[in-house]
Design an enzyme around this catalytic site. Structure first.
Site, PDB file in Angstrom:
ATOM      1  N   ARG A  24     -61.449  16.453   1.653  1.00  0.00           N
ATOM      2  CA  ARG A  24     -60.443  17.323   1.040  1.00  0.00           C
ATOM      3  C   ARG A  24     -59.061  16.810   1.412  1.00  0.00           C
ATOM      4  O   ARG A  24     -58.788  16.541   2.582  1.00  0.00           O
ATOM      5  CB  ARG A  24     -60.612  18.765   1.532  1.00  0.00           C
ATOM      6  CG  ARG A  24     -59.714  19.765   0.772  1.00  0.00           C
ATOM      7  CD  ARG A  24     -59.725  21.127   1.440  1.00  0.00           C
ATOM      8  NE  ARG A  24     -60.965  21.870   1.272  1.00  0.00           N
ATOM      9  CZ  ARG A  24     -61.193  22.749   0.299  1.00  0.00           C
ATOM     10  NH1 ARG A  24     -60.292  22.974  -0.625  1.00  0.00           N
ATOM     11  NH2 ARG A  24     -62.333  23.396   0.253  1.00  0.00           N
ATOM     12  N   ASP A  38     -43.485  53.574   2.678  1.00  0.00           N
ATOM     13  CA  ASP A  38     -42.931  52.233   2.933  1.00  0.00           C
ATOM     14  C   ASP A  38     -43.984  51.131   2.792  1.00  0.00           C
ATOM     15  O   ASP A  38     -43.710  49.959   3.062  1.00  0.00           O
ATOM     16  CB  ASP A  38     -42.292  52.174   4.318  1.00  0.00           C
ATOM     17  CG  ASP A  38     -43.301  52.432   5.425  1.00  0.00           C
ATOM     18  OD1 ASP A  38     -44.497  52.657   5.113  1.00  0.00           O
ATOM     19  OD2 ASP A  38     -42.912  52.409   6.610  1.00  0.00           O
ATOM     20  N   GLY A  39     -45.193  51.509   2.417  1.00  0.00           N
ATOM     21  CA  GLY A  39     -46.238  50.508   2.196  1.00  0.00           C
ATOM     22  C   GLY A  39     -47.190  50.350   3.367  1.00  0.00           C
ATOM     23  O   GLY A  39     -48.239  49.726   3.230  1.00  0.00           O
ATOM     24  N   GLU A  40     -46.854  50.926   4.526  1.00  0.00           N
ATOM     25  CA  GLU A  40     -47.741  50.761   5.683  1.00  0.00           C
ATOM     26  C   GLU A  40     -49.036  51.545   5.483  1.00  0.00           C
ATOM     27  O   GLU A  40     -49.050  52.625   4.889  1.00  0.00           O
ATOM     28  CB  GLU A  40     -47.034  51.229   6.959  1.00  0.00           C
ATOM     29  CG  GLU A  40     -45.943  50.268   7.395  1.00  0.00           C
ATOM     30  CD  GLU A  40     -45.322  50.642   8.731  1.00  0.00           C
ATOM     31  OE1 GLU A  40     -45.606  51.744   9.246  1.00  0.00           O
ATOM     32  OE2 GLU A  40     -44.533  49.828   9.240  1.00  0.00           O
ATOM     33  N   ASP A  47     -71.426  19.765   1.291  1.00  0.00           N
ATOM     34  CA  ASP A  47     -70.996  18.837   2.344  1.00  0.00           C
ATOM     35  C   ASP A  47     -72.021  18.891   3.467  1.00  0.00           C
ATOM     36  O   ASP A  47     -72.845  19.810   3.526  1.00  0.00           O
ATOM     37  CB  ASP A  47     -69.565  19.118   2.836  1.00  0.00           C
ATOM     38  CG  ASP A  47     -69.413  20.492   3.446  1.00  0.00           C
ATOM     39  OD1 ASP A  47     -70.353  20.965   4.112  1.00  0.00           O
ATOM     40  OD2 ASP A  47     -68.347  21.108   3.246  1.00  0.00           O
ATOM     41  N   LYS A  87     -68.206  15.093   1.324  1.00  0.00           N
ATOM     42  CA  LYS A  87     -66.996  15.747   0.807  1.00  0.00           C
ATOM     43  C   LYS A  87     -65.765  15.376   1.616  1.00  0.00           C
ATOM     44  O   LYS A  87     -65.818  15.335   2.845  1.00  0.00           O
ATOM     45  CB  LYS A  87     -67.181  17.268   0.854  1.00  0.00           C
ATOM     46  CG  LYS A  87     -65.947  18.046   0.418  1.00  0.00           C
ATOM     47  CD  LYS A  87     -66.231  19.535   0.335  1.00  0.00           C
ATOM     48  CE  LYS A  87     -65.504  20.303   1.395  1.00  0.00           C
ATOM     49  NZ  LYS A  87     -65.674  21.747   1.294  1.00  0.00           N
ATOM     50  N   GLN A 116     -59.501  28.574  10.170  1.00  0.00           N
ATOM     51  CA  GLN A 116     -58.401  27.931  10.921  1.00  0.00           C
ATOM     52  C   GLN A 116     -58.803  27.921  12.404  1.00  0.00           C
ATOM     53  O   GLN A 116     -58.219  28.600  13.229  1.00  0.00           O
ATOM     54  CB  GLN A 116     -57.098  28.683  10.713  1.00  0.00           C
ATOM     55  CG  GLN A 116     -56.595  28.622   9.276  1.00  0.00           C
ATOM     56  CD  GLN A 116     -55.209  29.228   9.152  1.00  0.00           C
ATOM     57  OE1 GLN A 116     -54.344  29.008   9.993  1.00  0.00           O
ATOM     58  NE2 GLN A 116     -54.990  29.990   8.092  1.00  0.00           N
TER      59      GLN A 116
HETATM   60  C1  R5P Z   1     -65.792  23.948   3.988  1.00  0.00           C
HETATM   61  O1  R5P Z   1     -66.209  23.104   4.763  1.00  0.00           O
HETATM   62  C2  R5P Z   1     -66.590  25.150   3.598  1.00  0.00           C
HETATM   63  O2  R5P Z   1     -67.931  25.013   3.963  1.00  0.00           O
HETATM   64  C3  R5P Z   1     -66.505  25.419   2.114  1.00  0.00           C
HETATM   65  O3  R5P Z   1     -67.119  24.365   1.409  1.00  0.00           O
HETATM   66  C4  R5P Z   1     -65.104  25.558   1.662  1.00  0.00           C
HETATM   67  O4  R5P Z   1     -64.349  26.294   2.565  1.00  0.00           O
HETATM   68  C5  R5P Z   1     -65.045  26.190   0.296  1.00  0.00           C
HETATM   69  O5  R5P Z   1     -63.709  26.307  -0.081  1.00  0.00           O
HETATM   70  P1  R5P Z   1     -63.265  26.181  -1.591  1.00  0.00           P
HETATM   71  O6  R5P Z   1     -64.071  27.177  -2.375  1.00  0.00           O
HETATM   72  O7  R5P Z   1     -61.810  26.531  -1.554  1.00  0.00           O
HETATM   73  O8  R5P Z   1     -63.493  24.787  -2.023  1.00  0.00           O
END
Ligand code: R5P
Length: 282
Positions: free
Chosen positions: A184, A33-35, A158, A182, A88
């Site tokens: 995002r 079943d994939g487990e 960054d 930087k 996260q």
């Molecule tokens: C973010 O602050 C991290 O230090 C990396 O710069 C970032 O997570 C890199 O992610 P990606 O390769 O998706 O740009």
């Protein structure tokens, strides 16, 4: 006894050699079943599970390894060379979970101690319910760089990666340190970089970051540097996740070489963090 997760077999072997410990004969399988299922007959006082949680499957496998380690050893240590979901580390929007905390709690349930390597925020140690220690993987990143680069610039894409760039510069023994600004876009994931004032014309530049995931950050930095006349441009990161087309993005941006560690086992994993993890475990 070292128990490798399937995604960390090279690092686990290197760690076993560093510590002069046995490597458990772990077998990885899957039911119809994939487990997932892992099997490893062994007996030991102390079991060290070494598993990068590079995917949800790898995470489940880690929990399974911890479960069998807890039954077959008196003491369990869990090494997370790369801890998935660590980025996260807060609720970005109302209604979001703190996924790093959820994952840390689940991992804590199966271990007496955890060791992580360069999580995005060292403060995630506090999410664990057991003692957690962080190893700085950037301490081996100078090793694979070409010798004798004249006055290289160690550049963080960054500001938060400046400490890593400084560590690599100090270990390399020459050169300057600088960083880009930087931002995002949370919706699109697009990265905007603002270069510093440093003159990079004909200069060797090593861009240092904790992780290359999609490659947008690193490729963006390399593109700016090439456009500004930099000479040789190298990328160095602790976790070479290199999702999807990240390696191609870097090549197209004009990087000469990419160097990562074995926290995430990839073809660019040019150096092992095993000696650093062994230091933490001794
Ligand atoms: C973010 O602050 C991290 O230090 C990396 O710069 C970032 O997570 C890199 O992610 P990606 O390769 O998706 O740009």
């Amino acid at each position: 006894m070292i128990l490798p997760g399937s995604a960390s077999q090279s690092l686990a072997a290197a760690l076993a050699a560093e510590l002069d410990r046995d490597l458990a004969p772990v077998e990885y399988d899957r039911f119809a079943d994939g487990e997932l299922i892992v099997r490893a007959p062994f007996e030991a006082d102390h079991a060290v599970v070494v598993a990068a949680t590079v995917s949800s499957d790898a995470h489940v496998q880690l929990l399974q390894l911890q479960d069998l380690a807890g039954r077959q050893a008196d003491r369990v240590t869990t090494v997370l060379p790369y801890m998935g979901y660590a980025r996260q580390d807060r609720a970005f929007e109302e209604g979001d979970p703190v996924s790093a905390r959820a994952v840390a709690r689940a991992i804590s349930a199966g271990t007496d101690r955890a060791v992580t390597v360069t999580p995005h925020e060292p403060a995630i140690e506090e999410f664990f319910d057991v003692p957690c220690e962080t190893v700085d993987g950037s301490r081996v990143l100078a090793d694979p760089l070409p010798d004798g680069l004249p006055d290289p610039l160690f550049l963080a894409p960054d500001e938060s990666a400046t400490g890593l760039a400084r560590t690599v510069r100090d270990d390399y023994g020459a050169g300057g340190v600088d960083y880009f600004e930087k931002t995002r876009d949370r919706e699109t994931g697009d990265v905007t970089l603002t270069p510093s004032d440093a003159d990079v014309t004909d200069r060797a530049v090593v861009v240092v970051d904790d992780i290359v995931a999609t490659g947008s950050t690193m490729a963006g930095a390399v593109e700016h540097l090439r456009a500004d006349g930099a000479g040789r441009v190298f990328a160095a990161c602790v976790h070479p996740m290199l999702a999807a087309d990240a390696r191609t993005k870097l090549a197209r941006a004009g990087v000469e070489a990419v160097y990562g560690t074995d926290t995430v086992e990839r073809s660019v994993s040019a150096v092992s963090v095993a000696p650093l993890v062994a230091e933490a475990l001794r």
